[in-house]
Design a protein around this motif. Sequence first.
Motif, PDB file in Angstrom:
ATOM      1  N   ASP A  61       8.039  17.213  69.253  1.00  0.00           N
ATOM      2  CA  ASP A  61       8.417  17.311  70.665  1.00  0.00           C
ATOM      3  C   ASP A  61       9.360  16.183  71.070  1.00  0.00           C
ATOM      4  O   ASP A  61      10.162  16.335  71.993  1.00  0.00           O
ATOM      5  N   LYS A  62       9.249  15.039  70.386  1.00  0.00           N
ATOM      6  CA  LYS A  62      10.045  13.867  70.761  1.00  0.00           C
ATOM      7  C   LYS A  62      11.475  13.948  70.231  1.00  0.00           C
ATOM      8  O   LYS A  62      12.413  13.527  70.895  1.00  0.00           O
ATOM      9  N   ASN A  63      11.640  14.467  69.020  1.00  0.00           N
ATOM     10  CA  ASN A  63      12.974  14.574  68.412  1.00  0.00           C
ATOM     11  C   ASN A  63      13.487  15.993  68.610  1.00  0.00           C
ATOM     12  O   ASN A  63      13.080  16.914  67.903  1.00  0.00           O
ATOM     13  N   LEU A  64      14.381  16.175  69.563  1.00  0.00           N
ATOM     14  CA  LEU A  64      14.896  17.506  69.877  1.00  0.00           C
ATOM     15  C   LEU A  64      16.332  17.698  69.411  1.00  0.00           C
ATOM     16  O   LEU A  64      16.975  18.694  69.758  1.00  0.00           O
ATOM     17  N   LEU A  65      16.840  16.754  68.623  1.00  0.00           N
ATOM     18  CA  LEU A  65      18.232  16.830  68.193  1.00  0.00           C
ATOM     19  C   LEU A  65      18.370  17.309  66.753  1.00  0.00           C
ATOM     20  O   LEU A  65      19.180  18.180  66.454  1.00  0.00           O
ATOM     21  N   ASP A  66      17.579  16.737  65.848  1.00  0.00           N
ATOM     22  CA  ASP A  66      17.731  17.052  64.427  1.00  0.00           C
ATOM     23  C   ASP A  66      17.091  18.388  64.079  1.00  0.00           C
ATOM     24  O   ASP A  66      16.041  18.741  64.626  1.00  0.00           O
ATOM     25  N   PRO A  67      17.698  19.137  63.142  1.00  0.00           N
ATOM     26  CA  PRO A  67      17.036  20.338  62.632  1.00  0.00           C
ATOM     27  C   PRO A  67      15.685  19.979  62.024  1.00  0.00           C
ATOM     28  O   PRO A  67      15.514  18.901  61.453  1.00  0.00           O
ATOM     29  N   LEU A  68      14.734  20.886  62.140  1.00  0.00           N
ATOM     30  CA  LEU A  68      13.383  20.611  61.651  1.00  0.00           C
ATOM     31  C   LEU A  68      13.382  20.248  60.173  1.00  0.00           C
ATOM     32  O   LEU A  68      12.640  19.366  59.737  1.00  0.00           O
ATOM     33  N   ALA A  69      14.215  20.933  59.383  1.00  0.00           N
ATOM     34  CA  ALA A  69      14.237  20.687  57.945  1.00  0.00           C
ATOM     35  C   ALA A  69      14.707  19.277  57.616  1.00  0.00           C
ATOM     36  O   ALA A  69      14.363  18.729  56.569  1.00  0.00           O
ATOM     37  N   ASN A  70      15.488  18.669  58.515  1.00  0.00           N
ATOM     38  CA  ASN A  70      15.974  17.309  58.275  1.00  0.00           C
ATOM     39  C   ASN A  70      14.947  16.251  58.654  1.00  0.00           C
ATOM     40  O   ASN A  70      15.030  15.107  58.214  1.00  0.00           O
ATOM     41  N   ILE A  71      13.995  16.627  59.506  1.00  0.00           N
ATOM     42  CA  ILE A  71      12.969  15.673  59.932  1.00  0.00           C
ATOM     43  C   ILE A  71      11.854  15.597  58.901  1.00  0.00           C
ATOM     44  O   ILE A  71      11.253  14.556  58.673  1.00  0.00           O
ATOM     45  N   GLY A  72      11.590  16.718  58.233  1.00  0.00           N
ATOM     46  CA  GLY A  72      10.413  16.819  57.373  1.00  0.00           C
ATOM     47  C   GLY A  72       9.330  17.541  58.139  1.00  0.00           C
ATOM     48  O   GLY A  72       9.143  17.323  59.331  1.00  0.00           O
ATOM     49  N   ASP A  73       8.589  18.434  57.456  1.00  0.00           N
ATOM     50  CA  ASP A  73       7.735  19.349  58.219  1.00  0.00           C
ATOM     51  C   ASP A  73       6.247  19.077  58.120  1.00  0.00           C
ATOM     52  O   ASP A  73       5.457  19.812  58.674  1.00  0.00           O
ATOM     53  N   LYS A  74       5.826  18.026  57.449  1.00  0.00           N
ATOM     54  CA  LYS A  74       4.394  17.805  57.284  1.00  0.00           C
ATOM     55  C   LYS A  74       3.792  17.240  58.566  1.00  0.00           C
ATOM     56  O   LYS A  74       4.019  16.091  58.924  1.00  0.00           O
ATOM     57  N   GLY A  75       3.043  18.070  59.285  1.00  0.00           N
ATOM     58  CA  GLY A  75       2.386  17.622  60.500  1.00  0.00           C
ATOM     59  C   GLY A  75       3.327  17.338  61.649  1.00  0.00           C
ATOM     60  O   GLY A  75       2.990  16.584  62.563  1.00  0.00           O
ATOM     61  N   LEU A  76       4.493  17.964  61.642  1.00  0.00           N
ATOM     62  CA  LEU A  76       5.507  17.678  62.651  1.00  0.00           C
ATOM     63  C   LEU A  76       4.997  17.950  64.064  1.00  0.00           C
ATOM     64  O   LEU A  76       5.290  17.216  65.002  1.00  0.00           O
ATOM     65  N   GLY A 261       6.827  24.116  48.799  1.00  0.00           N
ATOM     66  CA  GLY A 261       8.018  23.900  49.609  1.00  0.00           C
ATOM     67  C   GLY A 261       7.770  23.685  51.080  1.00  0.00           C
ATOM     68  O   GLY A 261       8.590  23.099  51.766  1.00  0.00           O
ATOM     69  N   GLY A 262       6.651  24.181  51.618  1.00  0.00           N
ATOM     70  CA  GLY A 262       6.371  23.964  53.031  1.00  0.00           C
ATOM     71  C   GLY A 262       7.073  24.957  53.932  1.00  0.00           C
ATOM     72  O   GLY A 262       7.849  25.813  53.496  1.00  0.00           O
ATOM     73  N   CYS A 263       6.816  24.814  55.236  1.00  0.00           N
ATOM     74  CA  CYS A 263       7.306  25.812  56.185  1.00  0.00           C
ATOM     75  C   CYS A 263       8.758  25.594  56.592  1.00  0.00           C
ATOM     76  O   CYS A 263       9.321  26.406  57.322  1.00  0.00           O
ATOM     77  N   SER A 264       9.409  24.517  56.153  1.00  0.00           N
ATOM     78  CA  SER A 264      10.829  24.334  56.442  1.00  0.00           C
ATOM     79  C   SER A 264      11.723  24.867  55.331  1.00  0.00           C
ATOM     80  O   SER A 264      12.941  24.794  55.423  1.00  0.00           O
ATOM     81  N   VAL A 265      11.113  25.379  54.278  1.00  0.00           N
ATOM     82  CA  VAL A 265      11.847  26.039  53.202  1.00  0.00           C
ATOM     83  C   VAL A 265      11.970  27.519  53.567  1.00  0.00           C
ATOM     84  O   VAL A 265      11.059  28.088  54.165  1.00  0.00           O
ATOM     85  N   PRO A 266      13.085  28.167  53.228  1.00  0.00           N
ATOM     86  CA  PRO A 266      13.243  29.592  53.585  1.00  0.00           C
ATOM     87  C   PRO A 266      12.308  30.511  52.799  1.00  0.00           C
ATOM     88  O   PRO A 266      12.702  31.144  51.823  1.00  0.00           O
ATOM     89  N   ASN A 267      11.051  30.542  53.194  1.00  0.00           N
ATOM     90  CA  ASN A 267      10.118  31.516  52.637  1.00  0.00           C
ATOM     91  C   ASN A 267       9.544  32.322  53.789  1.00  0.00           C
ATOM     92  O   ASN A 267       9.455  31.844  54.917  1.00  0.00           O
ATOM     93  N   ALA A 268       9.166  33.551  53.520  1.00  0.00           N
ATOM     94  CA  ALA A 268       8.735  34.433  54.601  1.00  0.00           C
ATOM     95  C   ALA A 268       7.872  35.547  54.041  1.00  0.00           C
ATOM     96  O   ALA A 268       7.868  35.801  52.832  1.00  0.00           O
TER      97      ALA A 268
END
Length: 440
Positions: A61-76, A261-268
């Motif tokens: 919620d605090k970082n609204l600029l960077d793409p999620l994949a660039n922040i890292g997705d563990k417990g974001l 890979g986690g939820c920021s990897v293109p899997n669906a």
Amino acid sequence: SSKVSLQSEPNMLYHPQRQKYIVGTRRSQLALVQTESVIENLKKFYPNTEYDVVKIKTIGDKNLLDPLANIGDKGLFTKELEIELEKKSIDFVVHSLKDVPSTSLPPNMIIGAILDRADPRDAVVIAPWRTEKSLNELPDGSVIGTSSTRRIAQLKLAYSKFHYKNIRGNMNTRYEKLSDKTLGYDAMIVAVAGLQRLHWTHLISEIIEPDIVLYAIGQGALGIECRHDDNDTIKMLSVLNHFPSVIRCIAERSFLRRIGGGCSVPNAVQTQYDGKELIIDGILLNLDGTKFVKDRIIYSDITLPRRKLQINRSVSIKRDNSPVTGNDGKYSTAERVEIAKRRLNLKRKHANEDFDDEEVNNNNNNDDGGNKLSIIQTKSNATTTLYNQYLHVCCLNIDETLLKNAEHCGVKLAMKLNQKGASNILQEIKQSLPLLWSNM
């Protein structure tokens, strides 16, 4: 075998031990709406119990600029909430389940309930200043707002004519950005479920079917996280478990955990469950969608226990973990499976896992700590009972045969994609997104 009821049958006899529970949630309008809906459902069963809401801001919620994949997705979107759970300043947290990691939760946390799932598909919202009504009508070069690598990679396969641009923020913020013509967005892609819960379905220009874009693991479902030793809260929340949603989400989370890979990897995924047959489709893509592996698993009847390999229980293991054999020094196939299984169990003294022969071989060859089955039966003592967990989900009142088979279904799908080259795609993504991997 008869079909399992599609409706949960809560234990109406349970009486919560506390008069008031403290509920943690993110601050966004959507998060608050979701939390209030959970409280409303709980009050149907426990009308005399009070629920107070505490709003907490997360890293995402605090970082609204960077793409999620660039922040890292563990417990974001979960870490700060889990800190408060750990401190016991709150009793449970309402999450969008797709935000909850499948590979790891804090060791003393579980998902205490998964509610009736809303529509898991994605929706197109066209900018209000445009007259088009669908992606097909938009001109070449149109800018589509989304921060999801999953959506971008799949959309590029069908709509290579568009440009894709990061758009972050809660639903309100994203729609404000879309409406601001100076920012240059022609449309954005969001979850149908979020628009439904906000009563914003009038904004939907088009719903994207899964044959174009498969949806995120757990999308559309609400998961409630609590402490694993809080028996009172677990029992109270169990009335909210929706059987079909639990089964589908366990299969999906199992697939994600095994594929990696986690939820920021293109899997669906896409899952379908009618109370007997479980179908799961899955895909893994590279970041630009030029490479992908895709497959399907159909489990015709998950109500039936899986057949076990009959193995020789008399095989023993020495202190150095080497097997005791007969005079010829050779092992039968069954003995080799038993040896592999016992060695694996020695590494996981806390676990009581249920493998078939294929899973034993796969885990024995890939024992990296990240792609293991997660059926864990925790210990009991005089004061606290810790319950079985499937992908960190505690499922009281649900037949464990269904849960095990659902998890196995996701594992089998991941194994099929691995056979098709999923590891090569993940390696390519790892080189492109080193920050993502360092946070996993």
